[in-house]
Design an enzyme around this catalytic site. Structure first.
Site, PDB file in Angstrom:
ATOM      1  CG  ASP A  14      48.294  61.450  34.683  1.00  0.00           C
ATOM      2  OD1 ASP A  14      47.600  60.984  35.601  1.00  0.00           O
ATOM      3  OD2 ASP A  14      49.472  61.100  34.470  1.00  0.00           O
ATOM      4  CB  CYS A  39      56.470  62.551  35.752  1.00  0.00           C
ATOM      5  SG  CYS A  39      56.338  61.969  37.443  1.00  0.00           S
ATOM      6  CE1 TYR A  79      50.062  51.334  37.128  1.00  0.00           C
ATOM      7  CE2 TYR A  79      49.217  51.122  39.360  1.00  0.00           C
ATOM      8  CZ  TYR A  79      50.089  51.685  38.459  1.00  0.00           C
ATOM      9  OH  TYR A  79      51.018  52.571  38.901  1.00  0.00           O
ATOM     10  CG  ASN A  90      67.005  69.740  40.324  1.00  0.00           C
ATOM     11  OD1 ASN A  90      65.834  69.447  40.132  1.00  0.00           O
ATOM     12  ND2 ASN A  90      67.523  69.875  41.542  1.00  0.00           N
ATOM     13  CG  HIS A 140      63.614  69.040  43.303  1.00  0.00           C
ATOM     14  ND1 HIS A 140      64.949  69.353  43.388  1.00  0.00           N
ATOM     15  CD2 HIS A 140      63.175  68.969  44.586  1.00  0.00           C
ATOM     16  CE1 HIS A 140      65.295  69.490  44.653  1.00  0.00           C
ATOM     17  NE2 HIS A 140      64.244  69.267  45.407  1.00  0.00           N
ATOM     18  CD  GLU A 178      50.596  60.828  39.291  1.00  0.00           C
ATOM     19  OE1 GLU A 178      50.954  61.951  39.733  1.00  0.00           O
ATOM     20  OE2 GLU A 178      51.356  59.844  39.280  1.00  0.00           O
TER      21      GLU A 178
END
Lengths: 235, 235
Positions: A14, A39, A79, A90, A140, A178
């Site tokens: 990441d 995120c 995992y 937002n 978002h 990611e």
């Protein structure tokens, strides 16, 4: 900074930036060079005081009025036992909410909200009202709730990134994305390390973060366990 | 295909692909050349039969047990009364869920689910069980519930893209991603049109879609209304 978790977990790198330093250029780099979801992590003290629920808990609680949600229970994540997904938000001063400027405003303002939650003596109700004056949901930017106890409880990118910014004395929230490869899979570890070299960024592996965290906190970090098969949802 | 909505709405261009044709290469193009959120639309008949809730409704319904959600009410979206955000899902056979392969599997399988919902005679319970056997939530692909009546009710990218694939006789679900510019804003309309030319894609504006839709369906399309100020949440 780039964080690769572990060969035994997601095997994923990441891009990680302390939320308080997120700019439109940082969001642009994440969407162009990362390509995953952008995120923002929330330390346990903040999500508890603010009352930010896990999305999986909301879905679980709503299963009676929305029976589909009972069918979609995430009891087979390969995992882990539970995803960190929480609300999406937002900032209220955004327009569509998705542009680099809009997402940078949402993230950097949210960092201020986290600081207020972890430092201030305001009651929960005042904190929630302030949050509601600044943000709307859904939005978002996806929030990720970090486990209480961080690496002693879970060793996801959420906890590793939050542990690092916390140990660095910054506002304990990181924004992460990611890194994808062009072959349809996650970017290979060697390619991620090469990207870090080329761009003057630090590339660090989960094992090193855990070891440093154990030294600094005196707590034992959670080992990575790739789950052999489907087991009960870990909630 | 590229859809620009309107100077009077989001002023945004989305990359649009019929969900049934989504491949890992399509996801890669969306994250690299689009840069927004990669979302999949659900026609009203499907989200009603399957029981896929709007995220804003879930948040609204959970406001008593999670008072923060009452503070975050999205009553001030500048260009609309309600977002189309619904559940986020992963196909159960994905690993992390976010790679190009994983998201392509989620989207293309979801298209099959939409076909089953709109074509089959299966009862709602069977449909929901099938959905739950194939997918878990939360996940990395955001579903967007299209308004019932499509363009007669709302003129978002969700409805325009869904209307086009429906009129084309395809499975009525589209996968869409906003195109970002390098200046922190949405990609300029002229740059989006240029991208379409360079890449051999169709660039179409909302007004043309509405006009075609009115001709084909005999219904009146909703005009775009930029909201002057904050007004009550349109739920």
């Amino acid at each position: 900074m780039l964080i690769y978790d572990s060969d035994k977990r997601e095997r994923e790198t990441d891009l990680v930036i302390p939320s308080q330093f997120v700019t439109p250029a940082a969001i642009r780099r994440m969407r162009k060079d990362g390509g995953g979801l952008i995120c923002t992590t929330v330390p346990a003290r903040a999500w508890k005081l603010l009352g930010i629920p896990y999305l999986s808990d909301l879905f679980h609680e709503a299963r009676d009025s929305h029976p589909l949600l009972a069918e979609l229970i995430p009891n087979d994540i390969p995992y882990d036992t539970k995803s960190a997904f929480a609300l999406t938000i937002n900032h209220r001063k955004t327009f569509t909410g998705v542009t680099d400027r809009d997402r940078a405003l949402t993230v950097s303002s949210f960092a201020g909200m986290v600081r207020e939650a972890v430092e201030s003596e305001s009651g929960e109700e005042i904190l929630r009202q302030t949050f509601g004056q600044l943000f709307r949901a859904p939005g978002h930017v996806t929030l990720l709730n970090a486990s209480e106890g961080l690496l002693s409880k879970r060793s996801g990118h959420t906890e590793m990134a939050t542990a690092l910014v916390t140990l660095a004395g910054l506002i304990p929230s990181a924004t992460i994305c990611e890194m994808m490869g062009d072959d349809g899979k996650a970017l290979r570890k060697s390619d991620a390390a090469e990207y870090a070299r080329t761009n003057g960024l630090v590339f660090i592996e989960g094992a090193a973060i855990k070891s440093y965290w154990e030294t600094r906190t005196g707590e034992k970090a959670m080992p990575d366990v790739r789950r052999a098969g489907v087991c009960a949802n870990g909630r």
